[in-house]
Design a protein around this motif. Structure first.
Motif, mmCIF file in Angstrom:
data_model
loop_
_atom_site.group_PDB
_atom_site.id
_atom_site.type_symbol
_atom_site.label_atom_id
_atom_site.label_comp_id
_atom_site.label_asym_id
_atom_site.label_seq_id
_atom_site.Cartn_x
_atom_site.Cartn_y
_atom_site.Cartn_z
ATOM 1 N N MET A 1 -15.413 2.328 5.638
ATOM 2 C CA MET A 1 -13.973 2.099 5.512
ATOM 3 C C MET A 1 -13.303 1.963 6.881
ATOM 4 O O MET A 1 -12.309 1.283 7.027
ATOM 5 C CB MET A 1 -13.334 3.251 4.733
ATOM 6 N N GLY A 2 -13.869 2.612 7.942
ATOM 7 C CA GLY A 2 -13.269 2.585 9.262
ATOM 8 C C GLY A 2 -12.269 3.717 9.444
ATOM 9 O O GLY A 2 -12.025 4.512 8.535
ATOM 10 N N ASP A 3 -11.662 3.768 10.624
ATOM 11 C CA ASP A 3 -10.707 4.832 10.953
ATOM 12 C C ASP A 3 -9.340 4.452 10.409
ATOM 13 O O ASP A 3 -8.709 3.510 10.888
ATOM 14 C CB ASP A 3 -10.647 5.001 12.471
ATOM 15 N N PRO A 4 -8.831 5.190 9.381
ATOM 16 C CA PRO A 4 -7.539 4.823 8.766
ATOM 17 C C PRO A 4 -6.370 4.940 9.729
ATOM 18 O O PRO A 4 -5.322 4.347 9.508
ATOM 19 C CB PRO A 4 -7.412 5.815 7.606
ATOM 20 N N ARG A 5 -6.533 5.679 10.786
ATOM 21 C CA ARG A 5 -5.438 5.804 11.755
ATOM 22 C C ARG A 5 -5.149 4.475 12.450
ATOM 23 O O ARG A 5 -4.066 4.274 12.995
ATOM 24 C CB ARG A 5 -5.773 6.875 12.794
ATOM 25 N N LEU A 6 -6.155 3.573 12.417
ATOM 26 C CA LEU A 6 -5.995 2.279 13.085
ATOM 27 C C LEU A 6 -5.555 1.189 12.111
ATOM 28 O O LEU A 6 -5.323 0.049 12.523
ATOM 29 C CB LEU A 6 -7.311 1.873 13.752
ATOM 30 N N PHE A 7 -5.433 1.548 10.826
ATOM 31 C CA PHE A 7 -5.067 0.562 9.810
ATOM 32 C C PHE A 7 -3.581 0.218 9.909
ATOM 33 O O PHE A 7 -2.753 1.019 10.336
ATOM 34 C CB PHE A 7 -5.341 1.099 8.398
ATOM 35 N N ASP B 1 -5.590 11.853 3.166
ATOM 36 C CA ASP B 1 -5.614 11.380 4.553
ATOM 37 C C ASP B 1 -4.953 10.011 4.670
ATOM 38 O O ASP B 1 -4.220 9.746 5.640
ATOM 39 C CB ASP B 1 -7.058 11.298 5.066
ATOM 40 N N LEU B 2 -5.229 9.143 3.697
ATOM 41 C CA LEU B 2 -4.646 7.798 3.732
ATOM 42 C C LEU B 2 -3.126 7.852 3.611
ATOM 43 O O LEU B 2 -2.399 7.150 4.321
ATOM 44 C CB LEU B 2 -5.239 6.943 2.610
ATOM 45 N N TRP B 3 -2.632 8.693 2.696
ATOM 46 C CA TRP B 3 -1.185 8.839 2.554
ATOM 47 C C TRP B 3 -0.555 9.414 3.843
ATOM 48 O O TRP B 3 0.532 9.007 4.247
ATOM 49 C CB TRP B 3 -0.863 9.764 1.389
ATOM 50 N N LEU B 4 -1.268 10.338 4.465
ATOM 51 C CA LEU B 4 -0.758 10.923 5.705
ATOM 52 C C LEU B 4 -0.650 9.869 6.799
ATOM 53 O O LEU B 4 0.355 9.787 7.515
ATOM 54 C CB LEU B 4 -1.671 12.061 6.162
ATOM 55 N N CYS B 5 -1.707 9.043 6.935
ATOM 56 C CA CYS B 5 -1.670 7.974 7.944
ATOM 57 C C CYS B 5 -0.521 7.003 7.656
ATOM 58 O O CYS B 5 0.159 6.533 8.577
ATOM 59 C CB CYS B 5 -3.003 7.217 7.953
ATOM 60 N N LYS B 6 -0.309 6.704 6.375
ATOM 61 C CA LYS B 6 0.774 5.795 6.019
ATOM 62 C C LYS B 6 2.136 6.414 6.371
ATOM 63 O O LYS B 6 3.043 5.727 6.873
ATOM 64 C CB LYS B 6 0.722 5.465 4.528
ATOM 65 N N SER B 7 2.289 7.735 6.104
ATOM 66 C CA SER B 7 3.575 8.385 6.402
ATOM 67 C C SER B 7 3.896 8.330 7.886
ATOM 68 O O SER B 7 5.060 8.232 8.278
ATOM 69 C CB SER B 7 3.561 9.827 5.910
ATOM 70 N N ARG B 8 2.866 8.376 8.700
ATOM 71 C CA ARG B 8 3.094 8.326 10.149
ATOM 72 C C ARG B 8 3.465 6.931 10.616
ATOM 73 O O ARG B 8 4.079 6.768 11.672
ATOM 74 C CB ARG B 8 1.842 8.820 10.884
ATOM 75 N N LYS B 9 3.078 5.952 9.803
ATOM 76 C CA LYS B 9 3.471 4.578 10.119
ATOM 77 C C LYS B 9 4.876 4.283 9.611
ATOM 78 O O LYS B 9 5.677 3.634 10.287
ATOM 79 C CB LYS B 9 2.495 3.593 9.476
ATOM 80 N N THR B 10 5.168 4.754 8.395
ATOM 81 C CA THR B 10 6.435 4.395 7.746
ATOM 82 C C THR B 10 7.549 5.401 7.995
ATOM 83 O O THR B 10 8.723 5.081 7.805
ATOM 84 C CB THR B 10 6.234 4.278 6.229
ATOM 85 N N MET B 11 7.163 6.654 8.373
ATOM 86 C CA MET B 11 8.104 7.767 8.565
ATOM 87 C C MET B 11 8.862 8.075 7.278
ATOM 88 O O MET B 11 9.971 8.597 7.306
ATOM 89 C CB MET B 11 9.099 7.460 9.700
ATOM 90 N N GLN B 12 8.220 7.762 6.128
ATOM 91 C CA GLN B 12 8.844 8.011 4.842
ATOM 92 C C GLN B 12 8.410 9.366 4.290
ATOM 93 O O GLN B 12 7.222 9.681 4.250
ATOM 94 C CB GLN B 12 8.454 6.911 3.835
#
Length: 984
Positions: A1-7, A42-53
């Motif tokens: 899947m790769g590193d989700p932090r880079l997605f 983890d995926l939701w957490l990475c997304k929250s850091r991108k969207t700040m939602q």
């Protein structure tokens, strides 16, 4: 899947969809179901850091919570799943302050730790995270037990890391360990744990490179820990170490690092403490430091990221508010004060509910409002009163919300008390004074407060009780505070720091003595308070050099231990370039060992009072050669204590008013008595003749004559004057009517000597001279001193050469290093040079010689001269004639109780006799006095007297000079009057 932090956000949404589909296909009983839910979290957490939602972060928590609930009894890695939810809840707690989130996180990490294999790599990582939570548990909820958990487990983590069983950063392990130790030290007031905590922080720094991610974290916290050490000790060298560390952080942490704003803010905090340290001694420098602090705070604001946490933001605003509030004190700038109030209110608005430093923010705001009152009270009465009343409201909240175990609790009470007093003065409401009195009394007995704060509170409490006639409470509070003075300034503390600390209790000994006499206690109790509360610094130094030959003869083993320790103490730590913690630890340990040996010595018969204030019998014994007269003049009453070989009596002096004393001392200063140059010039005055005559007559009428009327003199006609407070500036030896034929003056009745304390007189008398001393003389002269007025020292040189040429060594224009080398070699020294008196820092006063390079002048300070006595055998020191400016003059203000001047310094050095001047003497006066005095002294030496009668020789020289004076008798007093004898 790769590193989700880079997605990207789109890639994260696709991944979330895929994992959800996998979960649906597996079913809840599949062994990978809980693990996949954690991955979805983890995926939701990475997304929250991108969207700040907030929604995305909530989904991350929900998925993680489902993962925990879905774990099977056969779950291969429950610790990982539990730890993920703990981490998310902890981050949410940091953002919202919701206590429920923290408690759940705390419970989960405990379960994760139990679920992992003890001492495994995973266990070590979880234990470290648990320690972080333990620290938060203490900081937010004051759970002291949590600190013990961190300390105990951190020691295990350090050992495991040393054994190579963990890849976890040693710097981070030691950093958390240090945090716990320092917090524990604050709770317990333990200096040892504080030192250990700071040492761990230094080790953490040594364990990482400046490029490591943990480096900025450590560089943020280490200087703050050392600052707390400074606040506990008030030692200037520690504050300098704080600044060194902070500057290093500024130089090494990159500009774009997220910790940079906090480092800038901390640097401003440290500059603020420097500003506070020098506020009384150098207001200009204080303002400079303060402006630099404000600049750093503004830099921090400019560098602050938008997502900076609320705690740091509140700290920034609070500090900036406090610094602007101080600026109005120094400059009177109303706008700075108003800005300070506005910023403090912003800090309160942004403050998280659980913020532990809320009382600090409130206290700082109250202080600013108080300062605005001070600035406006004479120009805008109504507005000023509004500020003061609001300040009292805010300060009341600061006190009521404070933890009584907080070391700052007492300081907040003192601030509130001061505001109540101001309101009392403005409104004449005595209830306000009563409120202040209650606060002072509470602060004086506050066990969590630093001793220096308790002494300050006791001074106010004692005064307030005296004011309302509660003399018993006043006496109890003040006498207890006198006992605290030794804790304020232990003997290993450097002189400049001792001076700073002891100035906080200035006047307390005199008030305690006055309270004792008001209560009709035996006079000795008043004397004991004076002896314990004055000249503390010189007393500590004399203890190190005191003659203890009686102990050597009676208990040689104890003597060896005692002497070895005091020599070790006096020399300081024998470590080259020792770290400041090591230096302090060594000196503190020697101090503790020395104290223990002193206690052991006091258990021996005949030594029960060893190195303690003299007993009543010992004081009377000192008066066998002549009475000792101790004045104590305070605002409430004036007394004199007369000590003879038979008795100790006290007499109230109703005509000696403190206000009159204050007025006359100030008048003397205005007339030129306080000038600090050899060629004294009478300052302009409407009636100088009448003023000088009336002051000396007044002093005779209200002080000296009443004493002599009640005092039985010995055949020697000797008398020792021991003064206190402002009375220490009064020329008792010159009091009276000096018209031709008059005997109504001190000079005609007695031979005067001055002494700073009973300890000093006892110390001088213990000094044993060689049975047949080779009375060699040393003359140190500075006729031409660059940057200073030329001195005419020819007459002094001529008389010394004429009388003692064969035994005289003359050194013209010596360097400071030469003086330090020569002084210990001669029993009799004559110094003809300029003196420097620093009223703001008396221990930096000194004598002016050439610097070692001979290119310019340098002041040889009192602190350097006194150190000779702790490193050199000086048993044959006999006489120091200080023909310099104002060598026996005391500085006005908060340092007066320590009696720090050059004459006392030479007595501490070991000289049995010191001749000095309490105001500047002219060149002509110096020449005449040297001629007349040494003429008499040479006769005593020719007669081979084993003990020189220096006091009589000086007395006769002064008397003859007075009788020969051809001008106005009032003007003559300026020339013969400054010369005094100190010693045996």
């Amino acid at each position: 899947m790769g590193d989700p932090r880079l997605f990207s956000v789109l890639q994260l949404e696709e991944s979330i969809k895929l994992v959800k589909e996998q979960l649906e296909s597996l079913g809840t009983q599949h062994r990978d179901y809980a693990y996949l839910l954690s991955k979805l979290s983890d995926l939701w957490l990475c997304k929250s850091r991108k969207t700040m939602q907030e929604y995305d972060n909530d989904q991350a928590i929900e998925c993680s919570r489902q993962a925990v609930d879905a774990m099977l009894s056969t779950e291969p890695d429950p610790a990982y799943i539990l730890g993920r939810l703990e981490s998310l809840l902890f981050e949410k707690f940091k953002a919202t302050g919701n206590k429920n989130d923290f408690e759940e996180a705390y419970k989960l990490i405990g379960q994760a730790l139990k679920a992992s294999k003890s001492h495994s790599v995973q266990w070590i990582g979880i234990q470290y995270d648990f320690n972080v939570l333990h620290l938060r548990n203490f900081k937010h909820f004051r759970n002291v037990r949590a600190l013990d958990e961190v300390i105990e487990s951190s020691r295990i983590l350090v050992d495991l890391r040393n054994e190579g069983k963990s890849g976890l950063s040693m710097a981070l392990i030691r950093h958390i360990y240090s945090e716990a130790l320092c917090e524990k030290a604050k709770v317990k007031g333990s200096v040892d744990e504080l030192r250990e905590g700071i040492a761990e922080s230094y080790r953490a720094l040594d364990a990482c490179k400046s490029s490591d991610s943990e480096y900025p974290i450590i560089m943020c916290s280490l200087p703050v820990k050392v600052l707390y050490h400074y606040q506990s000790t008030q030692l200037l060298d520690i504050l300098k170490e704080v600044m060194r560390l902070s500057q290093h952080a500024l130089d090494t942490v990159p500009q774009d690092n997220r910790h940079r704003p906090l480092i800038l803010l901390n640097h401003g905090l440290f500059l603020f403490h420097f500003s506070e340290r020098v506020r009384n001694s150098d207001p200009t420098l204080s303002l400079s430091y303060l402006d630099q602090a404000i600049t750093k705070a503004n830099e921090a604001i400019l560098n602050t990221a938008s997502d900076w946490n609320q705690y740091n933001l509140v700290q920034l605003l609070d500090n900036l508010s406090a610094w602007l509030g101080l600026k109005i004190k120094l400059t009177g700038d109303i706008l700075s004060g108003q800005d300070s109030v506005e910023i403090a209110e912003r800090a309160l608005q942004h403050m998280p509910v659980e913020y532990q430093e809320r009382p600090t923010v409130l206290n700082n705001l109250a202080c600013t409002l108080d300062t605005l009152f001070e600035a406006l009270q004479h120009t805008d009465h109504d507005k000023a009163l509004e500020y003061l009343k609001r300040g009292i409201q805010v300060a009341t909240s600061a006190v009521s919300e404070s933890d009584e175990a907080d070391s700052r609790y007492a300081e907040r009470m003192l601030n509130l008390a001061a505001m109540h007093v101001k309101l009392c003065r403005k409104t004449a409401d005595r209830d306000e004074f009563q409120k202040a009195k209650v606060l002072w009394l509470s602060a004086s007995s506050c066990n969590s407060a630093l001793p220096v704060v308790r002494v300050s509170a006791s001074l106010k409490a004692g005064q307030s009780c005296f004011d309302v006639g509660d003399f018993e409470t006043s006496y109890n509070v003040l006498s207890s505070a006198v006992q605290l003075l030794s804790r304020i300034s232990p003997r290993w503390v450097p002189p400049a720091d001792q001076q700073h600390l002891l100035s906080q209790g200035s006047g307390i000994a005199g008030l305690a003595a006055a309270a004792a006499l008001q209560m009709e206690r035996v006079p000795y109790e008043a004397l004991r308070s004076l002896e314990m509360g004055r000249c503390v610094m010189s007393g500590l130094t004399m203890n190190v050099k005191d003659d203890v030959s009686e102990l050597r003869e009676a208990h040689p083993d104890l003597y060896k231990r005692y002497d070895s320790l005091r020599l070790s103490f006096s020399r300081g730590p024998n470590i080259a370039d020792a770290h400041y913690l090591n230096q302090e630890k060594i000196l503190s340990q020697v101090n503790d060992d020395l104290t223990a040996v002193e206690k052991e010595i006091r258990q021996q018969r005949g030594f029960e009072n060893f190195q303690l204030p003299l007993s009543a019998d010992e004081m009377r014994d000192l008066a066998k050669s002549g009475p000792i007269v101790a004045f104590n003049v305070v605002r409430y009453r004036s007394d004199v204590l007369i000590i003879t070989s038979q008795d100790i009596i006290s007499t109230q002096l109703p005509n000696l008013k403190y206000t009159d004393l204050e007025k006359n001392i100030e008048a003397m200063k205005d007339l030129g008595f306080g000038t600090r140059r050899r060629d004294i010039v009478l300052m302009e005055s409407a009636q100088p003749q009448q003023n000088i005559k009336s002051i000396l007559q007044w002093l005779w009428d209200v002080a000296v004559k009443p004493v002599l009327d009640k005092t039985k003199l010995t055949k020697s006609k000797r008398i020792w004057w021991m003064t206190n407070g402002l009375m220490a500036l009064a020329p008792l030896h010159a009091a009276g009517n000096h018209a031709e034929g008059s005997r109504d003056n001190t000079l005609s009745q007695v031979i005067s000597s001055y002494i700073s304390s009973f300890k000093a007189l006892s110390y001088a008398r213990k000094k044993r001279t060689d049975p047949s001393p080779a009375r060699n003389f040393l003359l140190l002269a500075m006729a031409n001193t660059p940057g200073h007025q030329t001195l005419k020292v020819e007459a002094e040189q001529e008389i010394l050469q004429l009388r003692f040429g064969a035994h005289l060594t003359t050194k013209l224009h010596p360097t400071t290093s030469e003086v330090l080398s020569l002084l210990p070699q001669y029993p009799i020294v004559h110094l003809a040079c300029h003196g420097h008196l620093s009223s703001r820092s008396p221990s930096s006063s000194g004598l002016v010689f050439m610097d070692p390079s001979q290119s310019s002048t340098a002041t040889l300070p009192i602190s350097a001269i006194e150190r000779i006595s702790t490193s050199t055998s000086t048993s044959n020191f006999e006489l120091a004639f200080l023909s310099a400016c104002s060598t026996a003059e005391l500085s006005y203000g908060r340092h007066i109780d320590e009696a720090i001047n050059l004459a006392n310094c030479f007595q501490v050095l070991g000289f049995r006799h010191v001749i000095g001047t309490i105001w500047s003497a002219s060149d002509a006066s110096a020449g005449v006095m040297a001629t007349k005095f040494y003429g008499r002294l040479s006769e005593q030496i020719r007669e081979k007297k084993r003990a020189l009668d220096v006091a009589e020789a000086l007395h006769e020289a002064v008397r003859e000079y007075k009788e020969e004076w051809k001008g106005e008798e009032w003007e003559g007093a300026l020339h013969w009057g400054p010369w005094i004898h100190m010693g045996i």
